[in-house]
Design an enzyme around this catalytic site. Structure first.
Site, short mmCIF file in Angstrom:
data_model
loop_
_atom_site.label_atom_id
_atom_site.label_comp_id
_atom_site.label_asym_id
_atom_site.label_seq_id
_atom_site.Cartn_x
_atom_site.Cartn_y
_atom_site.Cartn_z
NE ARG A 170 -3.82 -2.36 0.42
CZ ARG A 170 -3.87 -3.41 -0.06
NH1 ARG A 170 -2.68 -3.73 -0.86
NH2 ARG A 170 -4.69 -4.31 0.09
N1 EPU Z 1 -11.51 -11.80 9.19
C1 EPU Z 1 -12.33 -12.10 10.34
N2 EPU Z 1 -13.18 -11.03 10.71
C2 EPU Z 1 -13.36 -9.85 9.82
C3 EPU Z 1 -12.67 -9.84 8.76
C4 EPU Z 1 -11.61 -10.96 8.40
O1 EPU Z 1 -12.18 -13.00 11.26
O2 EPU Z 1 -14.15 -9.03 10.05
C5 EPU Z 1 -10.59 -12.90 8.85
C6 EPU Z 1 -11.05 -13.67 7.51
O3 EPU Z 1 -11.90 -14.69 8.01
C7 EPU Z 1 -9.65 -14.37 7.39
C8 EPU Z 1 -8.51 -13.20 7.64
O4 EPU Z 1 -9.41 -12.34 8.48
O5 EPU Z 1 -9.34 -15.28 7.59
C9 EPU Z 1 -8.31 -12.27 6.32
O6 EPU Z 1 -9.23 -11.62 5.97
P1 EPU Z 1 -9.31 -11.23 4.27
O7 EPU Z 1 -8.94 -12.31 3.50
O8 EPU Z 1 -10.67 -10.49 4.03
O9 EPU Z 1 -8.20 -9.99 4.36
P2 EPU Z 1 -7.78 -9.05 4.91
O10 EPU Z 1 -6.46 -9.24 5.58
O11 EPU Z 1 -8.70 -8.63 6.06
C10 EPU Z 1 -6.85 -7.78 2.71
C11 EPU Z 1 -6.82 -6.48 2.26
C12 EPU Z 1 -7.87 -6.22 1.35
C13 EPU Z 1 -8.13 -7.08 0.28
C14 EPU Z 1 -8.33 -8.42 1.00
C15 EPU Z 1 -8.48 -9.58 0.04
C16 EPU Z 1 -5.66 -4.83 3.93
C17 EPU Z 1 -5.77 -3.76 4.91
N3 EPU Z 1 -6.70 -5.51 3.34
O12 EPU Z 1 -7.92 -7.80 3.59
O13 EPU Z 1 -7.59 -4.62 0.80
O14 EPU Z 1 -9.13 -6.77 -0.48
O15 EPU Z 1 -7.00 -8.65 1.82
O16 EPU Z 1 -7.52 -9.85 -0.81
O17 EPU Z 1 -4.28 -5.30 3.30
C18 EPU Z 1 -7.70 -2.46 1.19
O18 EPU Z 1 -6.68 -2.39 1.13
O19 EPU Z 1 -8.57 -1.53 1.15
C19 EPU Z 1 -8.68 -3.94 1.17
C20 EPU Z 1 -9.98 -3.82 1.34
#
Ligand code: EPU
Length: 292
Positions: A170
């Protein structure tokens, strides 16, 4: 508009920024410009520089929270067709900074060019995506970028090749005032296969994130090796509200601004989430969105 005389046709005063952002909240910009051409943009930027008027570039407004009191100085938006051109040369696709990332993804998939489809569902413009190296777990835009044209705060246009570009989580070295265009070197692949792959990414995204307006992507960066969303969820904060702002029930790293929410509500909620996560889990979260 003394300091900006001669630019009356493309500059407005006290423009409300809320409709230009995904949160749909926040105060006005003192000045707001939508130049029609690169030359007009350069002339405006030079004038702003001469008069020391603070200047910001607004992309799609999907990663920014504008404070209720608004933004002093100038906000520029590249909404004119001159900044939204796309062209293809073999495996390379070049697009203007004002092109919507989603449009660039559709064009590349249609043309059988692979790589960007993993970014499907990410809102905003190409300029914003390059500035913040937008991405998902499946990859980021920086890994496909081979060239960029930028404009400095003094109105000079500069080309940057791959060796002058650095991208991290990012983050990118593209921090000059304007990203005029980007070029991407992609892999050739069957367009139908690519469409299927893009649809799969889209389904996953739709199932895991609150898409649509009234929120602005992830609020916090993921701390190394962890997910901010998971941490906020584990801290029991889903559904927590301050005024009209609420931690999303779908994904805890999103804040939804309900009807009547103010930017102050969102900022207070961000601070509340940050302090609870530190208190309960001992991790300090850093914001990913820009606060203006
Ligand atoms: N999880 C939870 N509760 C929640 C959200 C997530 O338990 O409320 C758990 C999920 O079940 C999963 C883990 O956390 O086991 C990771 O979740 P997710 O795959 O949604 O990925 P993330 O790390 O939360 C990142 C990026 C997103 C991107 C997604 C999917 C960041 C801050 N976030 O989210 O990017 O869309 O991976 O590739 O890097 C952004 O940067 O604005 C963004 C939305």
């Amino acid at each position: 508009m003394g300091l900006l005389s001669g630019f009356e046709h493309c500059v407005r005063q006290a423009e409300t920024l809320a409709p230009h952002t995904w949160f749909c909240i926040g105060g006005p910009a003192e000045y707001f410009a939508e130049p029609a051409t690169v030359d007009e943009l350069a002339a405006l930027v030079r004038r702003l520089h001469e008069n020391e008027i603070p200047t910001r570039l607004l992309g799609g407004g999907s990663n920014v929270l504008v404070r209720d009191e608004g933004v002093p100085g100038m906000v520029i938006r590249l909404s004119a067709p001159a900044f939204a051109q796309t062209s293809i040369q073999g495996r390379k696709i070049t697009a203007g900074g004002g092109v919507k990332l989603g449009q660039l993804i559709s064009t590349s998939v249609r043309e059988g060019l692979a790589g960007l489809e993993a970014l499907v569902g990410i809102p905003g413009t190409l300029g914003g995506a390059l500035h913040g190296n937008a991405g998902s777990r499946a990859g980021d835009i920086g890994q496909w970028t081979c060239r960029a044209t930028i404009m400095t705060r003094t109105g000079e246009t500069i080309e940057r090749g791959r060796d002058d570009l650095t991208f991290a989580y990012r983050e990118s070295s593209l921090d000059e005032l304007v990203i005029l265009s980007g070029q991407f070197e992609l892999d050739q692949e069957d367009s139908e296969e690519l469409t299927k792959r893009m649809q799969k990414h889209w389904i996953v995204k739709k199932a895991n994130q609150p898409l649509g307006h009234q929120s602005a992507g992830c609020i916090f960066k993921n701390p190394r090796g962890m997910s901010a969303g998971m941490l906020i969820d584990q801290a029991g904060l889903k559904g927590t509200r301050v005024g009209g702002a609420e931690v999303s029930d779908v994904h805890a790293n999103f804040i939804v601004a309900n009807e009547g929410a103010s930017s102050q509500d969102v900022l207070r909620l961000i601070e509340l989430v940050r302090s609870r996560v530190t208190e309960r889990l001992g991790v300090d979260l850093e914001t990913e969105i820009e606060v203006w």
